[in-house]
Structures are given as structure tokens and as C-alpha cells.
Design a protein around this motif. Structure first.
Motif, PDB file in Angstrom:
ATOM      1  N   LYS A 115       0.808  -1.232   0.000  1.00  8.98           N
ATOM      2  CA  LYS A 115       0.000   0.000   0.000  1.00  8.98           C
ATOM      3  C   LYS A 115       0.839   1.279   0.000  1.00  8.98           C
ATOM      4  CE  LYS A 115      -4.044  -2.115   2.153  1.00  8.98           C
ATOM      5  NZ  LYS A 115      -5.071  -2.025   3.217  1.00  8.98           N
ATOM      6  N   GLN A 116       2.080   1.176  -0.474  1.00 10.42           N
ATOM      7  CA  GLN A 116       2.962   2.340  -0.510  1.00 10.42           C
ATOM      8  C   GLN A 116       3.260   2.763  -1.950  1.00 10.42           C
ATOM      9  OE1 GLN A 116       3.866   3.949   2.357  1.00 10.42           O
ATOM     10  NE2 GLN A 116       2.519   2.459   3.379  1.00 10.42           N
ATOM     11  N   THR A 117       4.054   2.001  -2.671  1.00  8.47           N
ATOM     12  CA  THR A 117       4.420   2.335  -4.047  1.00  8.47           C
ATOM     13  C   THR A 117       3.204   2.220  -4.965  1.00  8.47           C
ATOM     14  OG1 THR A 117       6.640   1.462  -3.696  1.00  8.47           O
ATOM     15  CG2 THR A 117       5.939   1.732  -5.984  1.00  8.47           C
ATOM     16  N   PRO A 118       2.950   3.225  -5.824  1.00 10.46           N
ATOM     17  CA  PRO A 118       1.820   3.156  -6.748  1.00 10.46           C
ATOM     18  C   PRO A 118       1.915   1.952  -7.693  1.00 10.46           C
ATOM     19  CG  PRO A 118       2.649   5.391  -6.610  1.00 10.46           C
ATOM     20  CD  PRO A 118       3.651   4.527  -5.896  1.00 10.46           C
ATOM     21  N   VAL A 119       0.780   1.271  -7.878  1.00  7.34           N
ATOM     22  CA  VAL A 119       0.700   0.121  -8.778  1.00  7.34           C
ATOM     23  C   VAL A 119      -0.351   0.422  -9.838  1.00  7.34           C
ATOM     24  CG1 VAL A 119       0.164  -2.334  -9.017  1.00  7.34           C
ATOM     25  CG2 VAL A 119       1.366  -1.515  -6.972  1.00  7.34           C
ATOM     26  N   MET A 120       0.033   0.315 -11.104  1.00  5.81           N
ATOM     27  CA  MET A 120      -0.894   0.542 -12.212  1.00  5.81           C
ATOM     28  C   MET A 120      -1.344  -0.798 -12.786  1.00  5.81           C
ATOM     29  SD  MET A 120      -0.799   3.818 -12.110  1.00  5.81           S
ATOM     30  CE  MET A 120      -1.942   4.079 -13.475  1.00  5.81           C
ATOM     31  N   LEU A 121      -2.649  -0.954 -12.937  1.00  4.91           N
ATOM     32  CA  LEU A 121      -3.212  -2.165 -13.540  1.00  4.91           C
ATOM     33  C   LEU A 121      -3.307  -1.953 -15.043  1.00  4.91           C
ATOM     34  CD1 LEU A 121      -6.204  -2.694 -11.053  1.00  4.91           C
ATOM     35  CD2 LEU A 121      -3.815  -3.437 -10.810  1.00  4.91           C
ATOM     36  N   ALA A 122      -2.803  -2.901 -15.811  1.00  5.29           N
ATOM     37  CA  ALA A 122      -2.808  -2.774 -17.272  1.00  5.29           C
ATOM     38  C   ALA A 122      -3.788  -3.770 -17.891  1.00  5.29           C
ATOM     39  CB  ALA A 122      -1.407  -2.983 -17.833  1.00  5.29           C
ATOM     40  N   GLY A 123      -5.009  -3.318 -18.124  1.00  8.84           N
ATOM     41  CA  GLY A 123      -6.009  -4.159 -18.768  1.00  8.84           C
ATOM     42  C   GLY A 123      -6.465  -5.333 -17.926  1.00  8.84           C
ATOM     43  N   THR A 144      -4.453   1.869  -9.170  1.00  6.79           N
ATOM     44  CA  THR A 144      -5.436   2.288 -10.173  1.00  6.79           C
ATOM     45  C   THR A 144      -4.960   1.762 -11.524  1.00  6.79           C
ATOM     46  OG1 THR A 144      -6.727   4.150 -11.044  1.00  6.79           O
ATOM     47  CG2 THR A 144      -4.373   4.530 -10.710  1.00  6.79           C
ATOM     48  N   GLY A 145      -5.603   2.184 -12.618  1.00  6.38           N
ATOM     49  CA  GLY A 145      -5.178   1.710 -13.939  1.00  6.38           C
ATOM     50  C   GLY A 145      -6.340   1.482 -14.871  1.00  6.38           C
ATOM     51  N   THR A 146      -6.215   0.450 -15.719  1.00  5.66           N
ATOM     52  CA  THR A 146      -7.230   0.189 -16.740  1.00  5.66           C
ATOM     53  C   THR A 146      -7.772  -1.232 -16.639  1.00  5.66           C
ATOM     54  OG1 THR A 146      -5.600  -0.583 -18.361  1.00  5.66           O
ATOM     55  CG2 THR A 146      -6.104   1.782 -18.338  1.00  5.66           C
ATOM     56  N   SER A 147      -8.969  -1.393 -17.175  1.00  3.80           N
ATOM     57  CA  SER A 147      -9.605  -2.704 -17.233  1.00  3.80           C
ATOM     58  C   SER A 147     -10.200  -2.897 -18.621  1.00  3.80           C
ATOM     59  CB  SER A 147     -10.711  -2.815 -16.174  1.00  3.80           C
ATOM     60  OG  SER A 147     -11.391  -4.057 -16.268  1.00  3.80           O
ATOM     61  N   GLY A 148      -9.974  -4.070 -19.193  1.00  4.10           N
ATOM     62  CA  GLY A 148     -10.545  -4.375 -20.497  1.00  4.10           C
ATOM     63  C   GLY A 148     -11.709  -5.339 -20.334  1.00  4.10           C
ATOM     64  N   GLU A 149     -12.900  -4.823 -20.365  1.00  3.65           N
ATOM     65  CA  GLU A 149     -14.094  -5.646 -20.181  1.00  3.65           C
ATOM     66  C   GLU A 149     -14.564  -6.161 -21.538  1.00  3.65           C
ATOM     67  OE1 GLU A 149     -16.877  -7.391 -17.535  1.00  3.65           O
ATOM     68  OE2 GLU A 149     -15.141  -6.148 -17.081  1.00  3.65           O
TER      69      GLU A 149
END
Length: 359
Positions: A115-123, A144-149
Motif C-alpha cells: 500500500k505504498q508504491t503506486p501500482v498501475m493495472l494494465a487491462g 489504479t489503472g485500466t480494465s478491459g471488459e
């Protein structure tokens, strides 16, 4: 004496200014660039496209690898222990931000980041269901990031349009792939709502595909292959079996069509990655992840495989061909045909490349 003192003062003043300039220049030149760690679960075309998109998205906002940012790209090659080791590597090198390509990669990064370093979700499919975020609108904490539905209802409609005689649809997914299971079971629910008979089949890893595909092909009229890393990696094995039984495969993404699927409405994996890279750039510039909504792409582009249709004896409806030609992708037997005519004069050689996908 007074003249000497005055000269000395001027000399010391100039020396002070020059020293200040030198220090400032040195500070500027040695300014540390941020490190971005990109962790990919394994190699296959869809994930590779996302990776390329992430790098492009960062570059568009001024983060160029080797100049204004250091990108540390790691590929776990499907090994869970590698995911943990590589995630910890990013933490050890004080990465400013990390990017997870595929759910297991994102989960490993989230665990290491604590819960410290930012994590980006890629699809990532169903990020809240996999425990990565609280909700799409309010992710919370450092992710945070992106989701491919996948447009699952549209996939079913396309399958029924291309294979109207299909009475039973086989749906295959990997038991250890959260996104694959999520998509497969959601597609099954849609089939049930539409009164379409289906059968679910699972593999635990790519080694299972041959045997499971043979059983499935003998009992269904068409196959749906969801966005699933294990199935995508074994797509050619799946198609080699289903083609012998004349059973078409409708996959979820364009790269799986290229590997032998018949057709799909595909969310662009490269664009998913690019959008992730653009969001990552904003986070590097100071935007908080906790209230940065997940961006979801659901609209797909028509992607068809003419060679596969010919093998299966299926004719694409005019409406499907029109959509693919206008704003989609068309694959033929070869992505490009190389043509070498005879030399016209002496040793003159000409080489012409025809790109079928853009014709």
C-alpha cells in the motif's frame, strides 16, 4: 593597497558566482530519473501488445526510457515464484511506480508494494473481484489503472451469426486465471439468459489443452475462448484440434483470431496499454491513485480470419465483412505476402510486399 583589496573582492565574487553555476549544473545533470517497473505474467501476443502500449503512453507524456525515466521490464514466464521475486526487485530499487500486466502480476506487485508504491493495472479484468481495488470509481490506497471488459453479449451474437446451426457451445478457461474464469462464467450466464446450451471445460495449465480440446470438440458445435492467459498461450493447440473436427473458435481478442480463431469483436490491447501508460505518467507527476478512477474500455473492433473461414467452410455475412474492412482487422493465410517478380533488366531485383491486414 585599496586597488588590490578591490581586485580581490571582485575576484572572490566572480569565483563564488562561477562555483554556484557549476554546482547548479552538476545538480541538474545528476538529477535521478524515476524508475518504472513493468511486470508481465508471460509472453503471448495480447500481453506483449499491452506492454508496448504502456511504453508508448509514458513516452507521449515525456517519459522516455533511458532519458527521463528508467523502465525495468520483467517477464515471469508464467512462473508464480518469479512474480514474487521480480516484484520485490522493484521495491529494492525504489521504483517510483510499477505496472502489472495480467492479474497475477498485478497481485504480486500489490503485495510487494504494501500500500505504498503506486501500482498501475494494465487491462486487468474484474480488478475489484480479484481484491486489487475497492471499486472502479474509488480504487483506494495505491492502485489504479485500466480494465478491459470483453463485450461478451456481442461475442455471443457474433458467434450465433457466424454459426447459426450451433446447438451447443463449449466454453474453455484456465482454473488459475481469475480473469478467464470471470469471463467464462459470465459468458455462460449470458448463454443461459439467451436460451443457448453450453458446456464449461477447464484446463489447469497449457499442457492440458490437447486432451481437453479433443473431448470438447467431440461434444460441441462451436467454442468460445475468453480473455484468458492460459487459453491464449495454447490457442494454436486448441485450433489444431477444433479444425480437424470442423468446430469454429470464437475468441475474445484479436491476437487470438490471428492465432487461428474465426472472428471476434476485440478490445484493442495496445490501446489498453497506452491508456495505462498515460495514467502512469499522471501519477508520476503527482496525481493520487486512491481517487483516480479505473478506466474501462469495452468497445471492440471487428476482427476476422479469412483463412480460418475457408478451412471451416464458413462464409462471412456481408455486414461482418463491411465492418471489418471499414474499421477493423482482416487476417488472411499470411499477414503479408512477399512477391518477387523476375528481374526486368540485368541483375535488377524488385521486392513488393502486400499487407493483407490493411487491404
Amino acid at each position: 593597497m585599496i586597488a588590490f583589496i578591490s581586485a580581490l573582492i571582485v575576484f572572490l565574487g566572480v569565483a563564488f558566482v562561477m562555483t554556484g553555476k557549476t554546482t547548479a549544473t552538476k545538480t541538474t545533470s545528476t538529477k535521478k530519473v524515476p524508475t518504472v517497473g513493468i511486470l508481465q505474467l508471460q509472453t503471448h501476443p495480447a500481453l506483449d501488445a499491452i506492454h508496448r502500449g504502456v511504453v508508448a503512453g509514458l513516452k507521449e507524456y515525456g517519459y522516455v526510457d533511458g532519458k527521463t525515466v528508467k523502465i525495468d521490464y520483467q517477464n515471469a514466464q508464467g512462473d508464480q515464484s518469479n512474480l514474487k521475486t521480480m516484484s520485490q526487485k522493484f521495491m529494492n530499487e525504489n521504483a517510483a511506480l510499477t505496472v502489472g500486466i495480467a492479474t497475477p502480476a498485478a497481485q504480486a506487485l500489490a503485495s510487494a508494494a504494501n500500500k505504498q508504491t503506486p501500482v498501475m493495472l494494465a487491462g486487468i479484468t474484474d480488478p475489484s473481484g480479484s481484491g486489487l481495488i475497492k471499486s472502479d470509481q474509488h480504487p483506494g490506497a495505491n492502485i489504479t489503472g485500466t480494465s478491459g471488459e470483453s463485450p461478451l453479449k456481442s461475442h455471443l451474437d457474433l458467434l450465433r451469426k457466424l454459426v447459426p446451426s450451433a446447438k451447443t457451445i463449449g466454453i474453455i478457461y484456465t482454473t488459475s486465471d481469475h480473469g478467464g474464469e470471470y469471463n467464462a462464467k459470465k459468458f455462460a450466464r449470458i448463454c443461459k439468459q439467451e436460451g443457448v446450451k453450453y458446456k464449461l471445460y477447464t484446463i489447469s495449465n497449457t499442457n492440458d489443452m490437447q486432451q481437453v480440446a479433443e473431448t470438447m470438440a467431440a461434444n460441441v458445435d462451436a467454442v468460445y475462448a475468453p480473455q484468458d492467459n492460459g487459453v491464449a498461450s495454447a490457442m494454436k493447440t486448441l485450433v489444431s484440434v477444433t479444425n480437424k473436427a470442423k468446430v469454429p473458435v470464437i475468441p475474445a481478442v484479436d491476437t487470438m483470431v490471428k492465432a487461428g480463431g474465426l472472428a471476434t469483436l476485440s478490445v484493442d490491447q495496445y490501446q489498453l496499454g497506452k491508456l495505462t501508460g498515460e495514467m502512469a505518467a499522471q501519477v508520476l507527476k503527482g496525481k493520487a491513485t486512491s481517487d483516480y478512477p479505473i478506466k474501462v474500455i469495452t468497445k471492440g473492433k471487428m476482427t476476422i480470419n479469412l483463412s480460418e473461414a475457408k478451412k471451416l467452410g464458413i462464409k462471412f455475412p456481408a455486414s461482418v465483412l463491411k465492418e471489418a474492412k471499414a474499421k477493423g482487422v482482416i487476417y488472411n493465410e499470411y499477414d503479408c505476402i512477399e512477391y518477387r517478380p523476375r528481374p526486368l533488366v540485368g541483375n535488377l531485383r524488385r521486392r513488393i510486399i502486400f499487407d493483407i491486414s490493411n487491404s
